[in-house]
Design a protein around this motif. Structure first.
Motif, PDB file in Angstrom:
ATOM      1  N   VAL A 153     -17.705  -8.214  20.551  1.00  0.00           N
ATOM      2  CA  VAL A 153     -16.503  -9.036  20.672  1.00  0.00           C
ATOM      3  C   VAL A 153     -15.338  -8.101  21.044  1.00  0.00           C
ATOM      4  CG1 VAL A 153     -14.975 -10.634  19.481  1.00  0.00           C
ATOM      5  CG2 VAL A 153     -17.438 -10.664  19.010  1.00  0.00           C
ATOM      6  N   THR A 154     -14.689  -8.400  22.168  1.00  0.00           N
ATOM      7  CA  THR A 154     -13.777  -7.443  22.788  1.00  0.00           C
ATOM      8  C   THR A 154     -12.402  -8.046  23.018  1.00  0.00           C
ATOM      9  OG1 THR A 154     -15.719  -6.539  23.937  1.00  0.00           O
ATOM     10  CG2 THR A 154     -13.557  -5.862  24.758  1.00  0.00           C
ATOM     11  N   TRP A 155     -11.361  -7.271  22.739  1.00  0.00           N
ATOM     12  CA  TRP A 155     -10.012  -7.723  23.043  1.00  0.00           C
ATOM     13  C   TRP A 155      -9.157  -6.537  23.468  1.00  0.00           C
ATOM     14  CZ3 TRP A 155     -11.705  -6.547  18.290  1.00  0.00           C
ATOM     15  CH2 TRP A 155     -10.856  -5.852  17.421  1.00  0.00           C
ATOM     16  N   ILE A 156      -8.027  -6.858  24.089  1.00  0.00           N
ATOM     17  CA  ILE A 156      -7.114  -5.848  24.631  1.00  0.00           C
ATOM     18  C   ILE A 156      -5.784  -5.961  23.903  1.00  0.00           C
ATOM     19  CG2 ILE A 156      -5.900  -5.055  26.712  1.00  0.00           C
ATOM     20  CD1 ILE A 156      -8.259  -6.434  28.292  1.00  0.00           C
ATOM     21  N   GLY A 157      -5.281  -4.847  23.404  1.00  0.00           N
ATOM     22  CA  GLY A 157      -3.983  -4.869  22.744  1.00  0.00           C
ATOM     23  C   GLY A 157      -4.084  -4.886  21.236  1.00  0.00           C
ATOM     24  N   GLY A 158      -2.924  -4.972  20.583  1.00  0.00           N
ATOM     25  CA  GLY A 158      -2.851  -4.744  19.149  1.00  0.00           C
ATOM     26  C   GLY A 158      -2.695  -5.968  18.278  1.00  0.00           C
ATOM     27  N   CYS A 165      -9.877 -12.491  13.831  1.00  0.00           N
ATOM     28  CA  CYS A 165     -10.857 -13.460  14.351  1.00  0.00           C
ATOM     29  C   CYS A 165     -12.131 -12.745  14.794  1.00  0.00           C
ATOM     30  CB  CYS A 165     -10.263 -14.229  15.534  1.00  0.00           C
ATOM     31  SG  CYS A 165      -9.003 -15.429  15.084  1.00  0.00           S
ATOM     32  N   ALA A 166     -11.962 -11.620  15.482  1.00  0.00           N
ATOM     33  CA  ALA A 166     -13.113 -10.861  15.975  1.00  0.00           C
ATOM     34  C   ALA A 166     -13.970 -10.373  14.811  1.00  0.00           C
ATOM     35  CB  ALA A 166     -12.637  -9.687  16.822  1.00  0.00           C
ATOM     36  N   GLU A 167     -13.328  -9.847  13.782  1.00  0.00           N
ATOM     37  CA  GLU A 167     -14.076  -9.329  12.634  1.00  0.00           C
ATOM     38  C   GLU A 167     -14.793 -10.436  11.878  1.00  0.00           C
ATOM     39  OE1 GLU A 167     -11.017  -7.222  10.573  1.00  0.00           O
ATOM     40  OE2 GLU A 167     -11.298  -5.376  11.761  1.00  0.00           O
ATOM     41  N   ARG A 168     -14.228 -11.633  11.892  1.00  0.00           N
ATOM     42  CA  ARG A 168     -14.816 -12.770  11.170  1.00  0.00           C
ATOM     43  C   ARG A 168     -16.174 -13.174  11.763  1.00  0.00           C
ATOM     44  NH1 ARG A 168     -12.005 -16.431   7.872  1.00  0.00           N
ATOM     45  NH2 ARG A 168     -13.553 -17.606   6.677  1.00  0.00           N
ATOM     46  N   THR A 169     -16.416 -12.835  13.021  1.00  0.00           N
ATOM     47  CA  THR A 169     -17.691 -13.193  13.662  1.00  0.00           C
ATOM     48  C   THR A 169     -18.854 -12.407  13.079  1.00  0.00           C
ATOM     49  OG1 THR A 169     -17.549 -11.514  15.427  1.00  0.00           O
ATOM     50  CG2 THR A 169     -16.508 -13.667  15.849  1.00  0.00           C
ATOM     51  N   GLY A 170     -18.572 -11.266  12.430  1.00  0.00           N
ATOM     52  CA  GLY A 170     -19.639 -10.433  11.900  1.00  0.00           C
ATOM     53  C   GLY A 170     -20.362  -9.610  12.950  1.00  0.00           C
ATOM     54  N   LEU A 171     -19.849  -9.615  14.180  1.00  0.00           N
ATOM     55  CA  LEU A 171     -20.461  -8.884  15.296  1.00  0.00           C
ATOM     56  C   LEU A 171     -19.730  -7.562  15.530  1.00  0.00           C
ATOM     57  CD1 LEU A 171     -20.821 -11.951  17.665  1.00  0.00           C
ATOM     58  CD2 LEU A 171     -22.737 -10.697  16.636  1.00  0.00           C
ATOM     59  N   PRO A 172     -20.355  -6.643  16.253  1.00  0.00           N
ATOM     60  CA  PRO A 172     -19.641  -5.426  16.641  1.00  0.00           C
ATOM     61  C   PRO A 172     -18.372  -5.783  17.418  1.00  0.00           C
ATOM     62  CG  PRO A 172     -21.983  -5.230  17.159  1.00  0.00           C
ATOM     63  CD  PRO A 172     -21.748  -6.655  16.775  1.00  0.00           C
ATOM     64  N   THR A 173     -17.317  -4.998  17.244  1.00  0.00           N
ATOM     65  CA  THR A 173     -16.051  -5.271  17.923  1.00  0.00           C
ATOM     66  C   THR A 173     -15.632  -4.075  18.759  1.00  0.00           C
ATOM     67  OG1 THR A 173     -14.741  -4.483  16.048  1.00  0.00           O
ATOM     68  CG2 THR A 173     -15.277  -6.840  16.092  1.00  0.00           C
ATOM     69  N   LEU A 174     -14.803  -4.353  19.765  1.00  0.00           N
ATOM     70  CA  LEU A 174     -14.264  -3.312  20.643  1.00  0.00           C
ATOM     71  C   LEU A 174     -12.823  -3.668  20.967  1.00  0.00           C
ATOM     72  CD1 LEU A 174     -14.721  -0.810  22.535  1.00  0.00           C
ATOM     73  CD2 LEU A 174     -15.343  -2.465  24.323  1.00  0.00           C
ATOM     74  N   ASN A 175     -11.894  -2.803  20.595  1.00  0.00           N
ATOM     75  CA  ASN A 175     -10.479  -3.021  20.867  1.00  0.00           C
ATOM     76  C   ASN A 175     -10.029  -2.051  21.960  1.00  0.00           C
ATOM     77  OD1 ASN A 175      -7.367  -2.683  18.940  1.00  0.00           O
ATOM     78  ND2 ASN A 175      -7.798  -3.833  20.798  1.00  0.00           N
ATOM     79  N   LEU A 176      -9.799  -2.587  23.144  1.00  0.00           N
ATOM     80  CA  LEU A 176      -9.357  -1.783  24.281  1.00  0.00           C
ATOM     81  C   LEU A 176      -7.835  -1.687  24.286  1.00  0.00           C
ATOM     82  CD1 LEU A 176     -11.680  -3.509  26.889  1.00  0.00           C
ATOM     83  CD2 LEU A 176     -12.045  -1.258  25.873  1.00  0.00           C
TER      84      LEU A 176
END
Length: 268
Positions: A153-158, A165-176
């Motif tokens: 689960v990937t998003w851009i910015g802070g 929301c991304a962390e709630r999915t329980g999946l790996p995350t990537l913050n670009l």
């Protein structure tokens, strides 16, 4: 444009005549990156595409009559894609500012040879899924989860909301990370042209670049069908401020990525 594989930071450089360099940075976590020859070449192609598409933020500040590319050359196919993205993606900007950009946006074709179609570069089945904090991306995430496709689960910015929301999915995350050139905000304060840009096109190019670096074979965005339709304005034609979220952009951009970046990288 340049990329430092040790830090994961890409620098995108722009300038107006006689003006300072305007340096935007994009940061991809996971450095240092060790890429084989094929992946490194694809990353360079993806970086150039990102450089050119992200340039829309700087182009619109002055709407210059001439666009120049100093550090590399592009072919007619790439120029046509960029002109389509800029013209349609800046449709609302042009309308609100009383500008006619038809026939005005011309990218210089400097590559005399027709570019060869990109080969597969050994990407593995894994999706970078853009999340924006709304329900649309959650539908995509659950659909991919349901058919067993590994995803990040990937998003851009802070944004802390999107992070939660991304962390709630329980999946790996990537913050670009993306940092616009600070001078751009000063230009806007002084009265430069301003308005809507095709930000989804920019974000799509960022995720494609990240996918090549990380070895993922899919980049996924979640957009409503209604984004494919604009408003018809008499004397102007169709204006769609969501153009880069629509089917027309998905087709031309996804096709370009497979033909020019990596044959095994799917954008949808």
């Amino acid at each position: 444009c340049a990329f430092d594989a040790q830090t994961g930071i890409a620098k995108l450089v722009y300038a107006f005549d006689d003006g300072p360099e305007l340096i935007e940075t994009v940061t991809v976590p996971g450095a240092p990156f060790v890429l084989d020859e094929a992946r490194a070449a694809a990353a360079e192609r993806a970086l150039r595409l990102l450089h050119l598409i992200a340039g829309v933020s700087y182009y619109k500040a002055a709407v210059p009559p001439t666009i120049a590319i100093d550090s590399y050359a592009i072919d007619a196919d790439t120029a046509a894609l960029l002109e389509t993205v800029y013209l349609n993606g800046l449709g609302e900007f042009a309308y609100r500012n009383g500008l006619d950009l038809h026939g005005r946006i011309r990218f210089p074709v400097g590559a005399t040879q027709v570019a060869m179609s990109a080969a597969e570069i050994g990407l593995h089945e894994h999706a970078l899924v853009a999340i924006g904090g709304g329900k649309d991306s959650l539908v995509s995430i659950e659909a991919l989860r349901g058919i067993g496709i590994e995803q990040t689960v990937t998003w851009i910015g802070g944004s802390q909301l999107i992070k939660a929301c991304a962390e709630r999915t329980g999946l790996p995350t990537l913050n670009l990370g993306r940092q616009l050139a600070p001078e751009l905000f000063e230009y806007n304060r002084l009265g430069a042209w301003n308005g809507h840009i095709p930000v989804t096109a920019v974000n799509s190019a960022i995720l494609v670049f990240a996918a090549v670096l990380l070895g993922a074979d899919q980049v996924v965005f979640s957009n409503e069908r209604s984004a494919s339709y604009g408003s018809f304005i008499e004397g102007t034609g169709e204006v769609n401020h969501q153009w880069s979220k629509g089917w027309a952009f998905e087709q031309v951009f996804g096709d370009h990525v497979q033909r020019r970046i990596a044959a095994d990288l799917k954008y949808y």
